[in-house]
Design a protein around this motif. Structure first.
Motif, short mmCIF file in Angstrom:
data_model
loop_
_atom_site.label_atom_id
_atom_site.label_comp_id
_atom_site.label_asym_id
_atom_site.label_seq_id
_atom_site.Cartn_x
_atom_site.Cartn_y
_atom_site.Cartn_z
N VAL A 169 -5.00 -11.64 -5.27
CA VAL A 169 -5.04 -12.91 -4.54
C VAL A 169 -3.69 -13.63 -4.73
O VAL A 169 -3.16 -14.23 -3.79
N GLY A 170 -3.13 -13.53 -5.93
CA GLY A 170 -1.82 -14.13 -6.19
C GLY A 170 -0.77 -13.58 -5.25
O GLY A 170 0.04 -14.31 -4.67
N LEU A 171 -0.82 -12.29 -5.06
CA LEU A 171 0.11 -11.61 -4.17
C LEU A 171 -0.07 -12.11 -2.73
O LEU A 171 0.88 -12.38 -2.01
N PHE A 172 -1.33 -12.24 -2.35
CA PHE A 172 -1.63 -12.71 -1.01
C PHE A 172 -1.13 -14.15 -0.81
O PHE A 172 -0.45 -14.45 0.18
N LEU A 173 -1.43 -15.02 -1.77
CA LEU A 173 -0.99 -16.42 -1.62
C LEU A 173 0.54 -16.50 -1.58
O LEU A 173 1.10 -17.36 -0.90
N ASN A 174 1.17 -15.58 -2.28
CA ASN A 174 2.63 -15.54 -2.27
C ASN A 174 3.16 -15.32 -0.85
O ASN A 174 4.18 -15.89 -0.47
N THR A 175 2.46 -14.51 -0.07
CA THR A 175 2.93 -14.28 1.31
C THR A 175 2.73 -15.52 2.16
O THR A 175 3.30 -15.64 3.23
N LEU A 176 1.87 -16.43 1.71
CA LEU A 176 1.68 -17.67 2.47
C LEU A 176 2.58 -18.77 1.91
O LEU A 176 2.36 -19.95 2.17
N ASP A 177 3.53 -18.36 1.09
CA ASP A 177 4.50 -19.30 0.54
C ASP A 177 3.98 -20.11 -0.64
O ASP A 177 4.50 -21.16 -0.95
N TYR A 178 2.92 -19.64 -1.26
CA TYR A 178 2.48 -20.28 -2.50
C TYR A 178 2.71 -19.27 -3.62
O TYR A 178 1.97 -18.29 -3.74
N SER A 179 3.74 -19.49 -4.40
CA SER A 179 4.14 -18.45 -5.35
C SER A 179 3.68 -18.71 -6.79
O SER A 179 3.84 -17.87 -7.65
N LEU A 180 3.10 -19.92 -7.03
CA LEU A 180 2.84 -20.28 -8.43
C LEU A 180 1.88 -19.36 -9.17
O LEU A 180 2.10 -19.02 -10.32
N LEU A 181 0.81 -18.96 -8.49
CA LEU A 181 -0.17 -18.12 -9.19
C LEU A 181 0.47 -16.80 -9.60
O LEU A 181 0.34 -16.36 -10.74
N LEU A 182 1.19 -16.18 -8.67
CA LEU A 182 1.82 -14.90 -8.98
C LEU A 182 2.85 -15.07 -10.10
O LEU A 182 2.93 -14.26 -11.02
N GLU A 183 3.60 -16.15 -10.03
CA GLU A 183 4.60 -16.37 -11.07
C GLU A 183 3.95 -16.60 -12.42
O GLU A 183 4.44 -16.13 -13.44
N TYR A 184 2.86 -17.32 -12.40
CA TYR A 184 2.12 -17.57 -13.64
C TYR A 184 1.68 -16.24 -14.26
O TYR A 184 1.86 -16.00 -15.44
N LEU A 185 1.15 -15.35 -13.42
CA LEU A 185 0.67 -14.07 -13.93
C LEU A 185 1.82 -13.18 -14.38
O LEU A 185 1.75 -12.53 -15.42
N THR A 206 -2.47 -23.74 1.28
CA THR A 206 -2.05 -22.84 2.36
C THR A 206 -3.15 -22.66 3.39
O THR A 206 -2.99 -21.94 4.35
N LYS A 207 -4.30 -23.31 3.16
CA LYS A 207 -5.47 -23.13 4.03
C LYS A 207 -5.81 -21.64 4.17
O LYS A 207 -6.08 -21.13 5.27
N ALA A 208 -5.75 -20.96 3.07
CA ALA A 208 -5.97 -19.51 3.08
C ALA A 208 -7.41 -19.16 3.44
O ALA A 208 -8.33 -19.93 3.16
N LYS A 209 -7.57 -18.00 4.08
CA LYS A 209 -8.91 -17.50 4.39
C LYS A 209 -9.11 -16.23 3.59
O LYS A 209 -8.34 -15.29 3.71
N ILE A 210 -10.17 -16.21 2.78
CA ILE A 210 -10.40 -15.03 1.95
C ILE A 210 -11.83 -14.53 2.13
O ILE A 210 -12.78 -15.32 2.10
N VAL A 211 -11.97 -13.24 2.38
CA VAL A 211 -13.30 -12.64 2.44
C VAL A 211 -13.47 -11.74 1.22
O VAL A 211 -12.60 -10.92 0.94
N VAL A 212 -14.57 -11.91 0.50
CA VAL A 212 -14.86 -10.99 -0.60
C VAL A 212 -16.13 -10.22 -0.23
O VAL A 212 -17.20 -10.81 -0.09
N ASP A 213 -15.96 -8.92 -0.03
CA ASP A 213 -17.07 -8.10 0.44
C ASP A 213 -17.81 -7.47 -0.74
O ASP A 213 -17.19 -7.15 -1.76
N ASP A 214 -19.12 -7.28 -0.58
CA ASP A 214 -19.94 -6.62 -1.60
C ASP A 214 -19.91 -7.32 -2.96
O ASP A 214 -19.75 -6.67 -4.00
N VAL A 215 -20.07 -8.62 -2.93
CA VAL A 215 -20.04 -9.39 -4.19
C VAL A 215 -21.16 -8.91 -5.13
O VAL A 215 -21.01 -8.95 -6.34
N HIS A 216 -22.25 -8.40 -4.56
CA HIS A 216 -23.36 -7.95 -5.42
C HIS A 216 -22.95 -6.82 -6.37
O HIS A 216 -23.61 -6.57 -7.36
#
Ligand code: ADP
Length: 758
Positions: A169-185, A206-216
């Motif tokens: 997710v950090g990598l993904f947010l980085n592509t939306l110009d939010y780099s803090l999470l990735l940098e933190y990690l 970033t108003k990101a849209k995230i789908v998490v499939d098969d959470v069960h």
């Protein structure tokens, strides 16, 4: 620009990821490979290609006699327009674009039937969080892919772990110009609370849209906790959770629970028709009744249908699957069985290797066309619902395929694949391979313990009586700061392991005893390590020995000896396959030793070398640790202006990545520099910043902010007494820290004004 070439380059997802990461700075191939979890050689090759078509720019920088290639983005936008008789490509700077990520494996929805009301409900919903639930195969994934096709798609599996999920997710947010999470990690940050908040901030900003499939399928408590945390708080971003069971995320107006049922009559009919079936009304009514519009059942039915065969109603799926299976040829049966052996979806390359015959492509596509195998992005799998049935019919030897897959994964040379390979070694119960893999971890995947401790730990727990697993678990505990736990494990197995593993345990024991201030024991193991190191040609082991030796001499206050040993480390590390992080760390230690010897000019020299390496390899964390050390040494040199520059760089970065311990350190030194320069307004701001950190984290050094504030008041001609008292009171339990603070303060302020109070 060569148009076809450019289009080809741009059509690769990995290339797009590289471009998107370069948007946040310049990178060396090694660090890019780490971020993307890819093989370094592959990344280098791609960078060269991107350079050839003019999208990125590579520069050689010379660091310590070595040439290092650093790449940055050359263009921000590519525009293609069609003119009469020509195609014009224009590039321009400073525009951003969104790219799909590799892990984001959005399912294909080429053949989608009906679901008009469902689609409308989901599209028109204003809720930030949507939970789609329903039985297996009912069409949840397909529907979500249709509606949220442009989201970041995360496919959960039974073996998922928090660190891996967060990294993606950090990598993904980085592509939306939010780099803090990735940098933190990347900087090694592991605090659950920080990660939760950074992710929330990233999704919201970033108003990101995230789908998490098969959470069960998820069995990782921390991921589930994170998802509930997000579900209750997201407002601007979007989170879609898909699960077989209704998830209980707590009551919130913010969440839409959506129960998905079968296709309606019309849509079910359309689906069968599209698959070439023209049933009369009574036959259709019967099958609809039996399947309740279940799309996977209908698809199987279409594959199995023969005139005047009655369906046995007690187990529709079992019956239908068997019918379809019987009609497959032997190659198709074999491939289906192979795919069904694996929990995770497989890439085509892997299927090819496992299946081993020449016609793999044709067979795979035939299975895809029959609707038995499904594709998601670039991976292929059998629906969970059918896996069980396929396994019942199994005729192949799973051990052989697991073993083949393991070899395939190891060739891919990334941490992620290493972990998956390890999982299969555990499944196979193959002790020899487990031992070899732990050696590979020591030599090649050192970072696994740091980057993916949870994922690795989960695997190791399954074989927690294996001595090699115990040794690795010890390293994870050590890394997390549980020294006693690590110590006990290592003591337990030290006589059960051999070769490089023995050297690893002995060196780890030396290390942990030093951490626990037991220098007698540490020395005992250090001696043993010395004799191992002397009797081997393995540079890795020699390096460990000198690392421990340097540390030991340093603690024993023998800086000359420590220095000699540290230079030995440097010599060995430069002989080894490039290890920039370690080289940069060794250079920092050399700088520290020179500080002990009060040879400050020499310290500066080595800190600068460390800085150069960190910059060349984009090791952001090491870069800023170097700035911090430089700030400190310039304090000794009484060069306060330079000090402010370095301390500011460090402070900004550590605040940004929420490393408050280091941020407080940097702010303290900058504050002292401002005091020395009599820039009292700035000093006051830093002192207040420190107090704020102390109030929220209770990190002891930050309480020195009160003392600094008192000094500012005194220098302004007021009484600082009240603040000195507050500071002294807060620091009274940390007497060593208190004296260290006073010693540093003494260089720029008369401390008797603080200590001589009643
Ligand atoms: P789930 O996620 O609920 O387990 P899937 O979305 O994977 O179910 O669907 C199971 C199968 O049914 C897949 O092969 C999919 O292609 C097919 N399917 C589901 N919904 C539709 C639809 N609306 N139109 C066509 N095929 C569908």
């Amino acid at each position: 620009m060569n148009t076809p070439q450019l289009m080809k380059v741009l059509s690769s997802e990995v290339n797009l990821q590289i471009l998107s990461i370069l948007k946040s700075g310049s990178f060396n191939p090694r660090e890019l490979a780490r971020i993307l979890q890819k093989d370094e050689t592959d990344i280098s090759r791609r960078l060269k290609m991107l350079e050839r078509v003019g999208l990125v720019e590579g520069k050689w920088t010379r660091v310590r006699g070595k040439n290092i290639r650093v790449y940055s983005l050359k263009v921000g936008e590519v525009k293609i327009s069609f003119g009469p008789g020509e195609v014009i490509i224009k590039t321009s700077e400073n525009k951003s674009y969104e790219v799909p990520l590799l892990e984001s494996k959005i399912p294909n929805v080429e053949k989608f039937f009906g679901r008009k009301t469902e689609v409308e409900t989901l599209l028109s919903s204003e809720k930030a969080v949507i939970v789609i639930y329903g039985i297996a195969g009912i069409g949840k994934t397909t529907l979500a892919a249709k509606v949220f096709g442009n989201a970041f798609w995360y496919q959960m599996s039974e073996v998922d772990s928090f660190d891996y999920f967060v990294w993606q997710v950090g990598l993904f947010l980085n592509t939306l110009d939010y780099s803090l999470l990735l940098e933190y990690l990347r900087s090694g940050g592991r605090e659950e609370r920080d990660i939760f908040e950074l992710m929330l901030e990233g999704v919201e900003n970033t108003k990101a849209k995230i789908v998490v499939d098969d959470v069960h399928k998820c069995s990782d408590e921390k991921i589930l906790k994170l998802l509930s945390f997000l579900a209750l708080r997201i407002r601007k971003g979007r989170l879609v959770l898909i699960s077989r069971e209704k998830l209980h995320l707590g009551a919130s107006e913010n969440i839409l629970y959506f129960h998905l049922k079968g296709l309606d009559l019309e849509d079910a009919y359309a689906l069968l028709k599209a698959k070439g079936l023209h049933l009369d009304v009574s036959d259709f009514a019967e099958i609809y009744n039996l399947t309740k519009g279940h799309p996977l059942a209908l698809t199987l039915f279409a594959g199995a249908y023969k005139d005047n065969r009655k369906i046995k109603a007690d187990n529709v799926f079992d019956f239908l699957f068997n019918e379809v299976y019987q009609q497959l040829n032997s190659d198709e049966k074999l491939m289906l069985q192979i795919i069904s052996l694996f929990d995770e979806p497989l890439e085509y390359e892997a299927i090819k290797v496992l299946y081993g015959k020449k016609n793999s492509f044709v067979v795979l596509y035939s299975l895809l066309n029959k609707g038995i195998i499904e594709r998601r992005g670039e991976v292929y799998f059998l629906h969970d619902l059918l896996k069980g049935f396929a396994r019942e019919l199994r005729e192949v030897d799973e051990r052989e395929y697991y073993s083949r897959y393991l070899d395939y994964l190891l060739k891919k040379n990334t941490a992620k694949n290493f972990l998956t390979a390890f999982r299969y070694a555990v499944k196979l119960g193959d002790e020899k391979r487990i031992k070899d893999l732990t050696e590979l971890r020591l030599r090649k995947f050192k970072r696994v313990v740091q980057d993916f401790p949870n994922a690795y730990m989960k695997i190791l727990f399954q074989i927690k009586n294996n001595p090699y697993a115990k040794k690795e678990l010890g390293s994870i505990y050590f890394q997390k700061g549980f020294f006693e736990k690590a110590l006990n494990l290592w003591l337990e197995i030290k006589d059960e392991v051999d070769g490089i593993h023995r050297a690893d345990v002995i060196s780890s024991l030396t290390d942990v005893y030093m951490e626990l201030n037991d220098f007698k024991e540490a020395e005992k193991y250090l001696k043993e390590l010395e004799s191992i190191a002397k009797s081997t040609d393995d540079v890795e082991i020699k390096f460990w020995y000198y690392v421990e030796l340097t540390k030991f001499y340093f603690y024993m206050e023998k800086p000359e000896d420590a220095l000699k040993s540290a230079f030995k480390e440097l010599e060995i590390i430069r002989e080894m396959e490039a290890y920039p992080e370690l080289e940069s760390a060794v250079l920092l230690h050399i700088g520290d030793i020179y500080v002990e010897m009060e040879k400050f000019e020499e310290s500066v020299r080595y800190y600068i070398q460390s800085l150069e390496i960190a910059k060349a390899y984009s090791l952001t964390f090491m870069e800023h640790v170097s700035y911090m050390e430089l700030a400190k040494v310039y304090y000794h040199l009484e060069n306060y202006k330079t000090m402010v520059d370095y301390a500011s760089k460090a402070a900004d970065y550590f605040l940004r990545i929420r490393n408050y311990r280091r941020a407080a350190d940097a702010l303290s030194y900058r504050c002292l520099a401002y005091i020395a320069l009599r820039k009292l307004d700035n000093a006051e701001k830093d002192a207040e910043g420190l107090i704020r950190i102390a109030q929220s984290t209770n990190y002891p050094l930050a309480w020195a902010g009160y003392i600094f504030l008192g000094i500012v008041k005194e220098l302004e001609g007021e009484d600082g007494g009240e603040y000195f008292e507050l500071g002294t009171e807060r620091l009274k339990d940390y007497s060593w820290l208190y004296s260290a603070v006073l010693e540093e303060v003494g260089k720029v302020f008369d401390v008797s004004k603080i200590t001589a109070r009643p």
